[in-house]
Design a protein around this motif. Structure first.
Motif, PDB file in Angstrom:
ATOM      1  N   ARG A 110     -92.521 -41.663   9.633  1.00 12.14           N
ATOM      2  CA  ARG A 110     -91.553 -42.548   8.984  1.00 12.14           C
ATOM      3  C   ARG A 110     -90.998 -41.866   7.740  1.00 12.14           C
ATOM      4  N   VAL A 111     -89.686 -41.879   7.606  1.00 10.46           N
ATOM      5  CA  VAL A 111     -89.003 -41.301   6.454  1.00 10.46           C
ATOM      6  C   VAL A 111     -88.193 -42.401   5.777  1.00 10.46           C
ATOM      7  N   GLU A 112     -88.491 -42.673   4.525  1.00 13.78           N
ATOM      8  CA  GLU A 112     -87.741 -43.663   3.763  1.00 13.78           C
ATOM      9  C   GLU A 112     -86.400 -43.076   3.323  1.00 13.78           C
ATOM     10  N   LEU A 113     -85.405 -43.935   3.246  1.00 12.92           N
ATOM     11  CA  LEU A 113     -84.069 -43.516   2.814  1.00 12.92           C
ATOM     12  C   LEU A 113     -83.632 -44.401   1.650  1.00 12.92           C
ATOM     13  N   ALA A 114     -83.272 -43.764   0.558  1.00  8.86           N
ATOM     14  CA  ALA A 114     -82.757 -44.466  -0.615  1.00  8.86           C
ATOM     15  C   ALA A 114     -81.287 -44.078  -0.752  1.00  8.86           C
ATOM     16  N   ILE A 115     -80.401 -45.014  -0.448  1.00 11.15           N
ATOM     17  CA  ILE A 115     -78.971 -44.729  -0.341  1.00 11.15           C
ATOM     18  C   ILE A 115     -78.239 -45.391  -1.506  1.00 11.15           C
ATOM     19  N   GLU A 116     -77.599 -44.560  -2.334  1.00  7.63           N
ATOM     20  CA  GLU A 116     -76.868 -45.087  -3.491  1.00  7.63           C
ATOM     21  C   GLU A 116     -75.370 -45.137  -3.213  1.00  7.63           C
ATOM     22  N   THR A 117     -74.776 -46.310  -3.376  1.00  8.95           N
ATOM     23  CA  THR A 117     -73.322 -46.423  -3.279  1.00  8.95           C
ATOM     24  C   THR A 117     -72.718 -46.204  -4.664  1.00  8.95           C
ATOM     25  N   LYS A 118     -71.660 -45.370  -4.697  1.00 11.74           N
ATOM     26  CA  LYS A 118     -71.061 -44.961  -5.963  1.00 11.74           C
ATOM     27  C   LYS A 118     -69.842 -45.832  -6.282  1.00 11.74           C
ATOM     28  N   HIS A 119     -69.792 -46.301  -7.525  1.00 14.89           N
ATOM     29  CA  HIS A 119     -68.672 -47.119  -7.992  1.00 14.89           C
ATOM     30  C   HIS A 119     -68.343 -46.710  -9.422  1.00 14.89           C
TER      31      HIS A 119
END
Length: 262
Positions: A119-128
């Motif tokens: 299992r690989v966790e993903l931390a996804i940041e949306t840029k604004h």
């Protein structure tokens, strides 16, 4: 407490950020998770890029803005040589596989994580801010649904400095984990009143170091804490002392080694 080790834009201390090579190296190093920033191209693709323009990662195209370019235009860019500017003069430098060093789509990164044996966790940041506003979050949630990753147990969390962006995510996918990022300690009292009880908080490590009171208020609070960017033994020790559950780092191999050794 053993914190989760999350590779910040991949193994970005050594390899050009946001490239497939950086992420594969991070996985080889034993990182528990991968962090990325996402922006939307003019033809609707989410790509892993931090800055709004190309001046830092592709200086020859410095005036071009990601949101005005199509994916095909980005595929032609060299976004790795800035990290190794003297490589062409080094006769002993390893041969570079260019397929691992171009602009990476978020879909490809999700595929890499999905295909990994653990299992690989993903931390996804949306840029604004961005010209596309809420379309970024809508595209993101649509893509996560394609993978069946729009629920609380998914190996995904969405991060942003924009509270409004995270509210959008929760409207679109009410059970998806979200992380409210912040980088100035005085912002915390207001944010604490705004965010949901189950939201994760993401302070910068500099604020935790410079403001011990903030660190201990977060430690004693009800929110899970993920800290960025944790690159030194001292920073890691502070995170462990106050119970940070995930550390985002440019040095996943080093930090994972420190975590495993203690």
């Amino acid at each position: 407490m053993r914190p989760e080790v999350v590779a910040h834009r991949g193994a970005s201390e050594d390899i050009a950020e946001h490239t497939l090579a950086a992420y594969l190296d991070a996985l080889d190093s034993g990182a528990d998770g991968l962090e990325c920033d996402v922006r939307l191209t003019a033809d609707g693709h989410l790509v892993c890029v931090h800055d709004r323009d190309l001046r830092r990662i592709a200086p020859e195209r410095r005036h071009q803005v990601i949101s005005t370019m199509e994916l095909a235009d980005l595929h032609d860019l060299d976004v790795a040589s800035w990290k190794r500017p003297w490589a062409e003069l080094d006769d002993e430098a390893p041969v570079v596989d260019e397929s691992l060093h171009g602009v990476l789509t978020l879909r490809k990164l999700l595929e890499v994580a999905a295909d990994h044996p653990r299992r690989v966790e993903l931390a996804i940041e949306t840029k604004h801010p961005t010209r596309y506003g809420g379309l970024v979050e809508r595209r993101l949630v649509q893509l996560l649904r394609d993978f069946g990753w729009d629920h609380a147990e998914a190996p995904v969390r969405v991060m942003s400095f924009s509270h409004t962006a995270l509210q959008r995510v929760r409207r679109l996918a009410p059970d998806l984990r979200v992380v409210q990022l912040f980088e100035h300690a005085p912002m915390w009292p207001a944010l604490r009143r705004m965010i949901g009880e189950d939201w994760i908080v993401g302070p910068g490590i500099g604020e935790l170091t410079d403001h011990p009171g903030l660190a201990w208020r977060l430690a004693e609070g009800r929110h899970e804490v993920h800290a960025w960017v944790v690159n030194t033994p001292e920073q890691l020790a502070l995170c462990r002392e106050i119970g940070v559950s995930a550390v985002i780092t440019d040095r996943p191999r080093v930090i994972r080694g420190l975590v495993d050794a203690t």
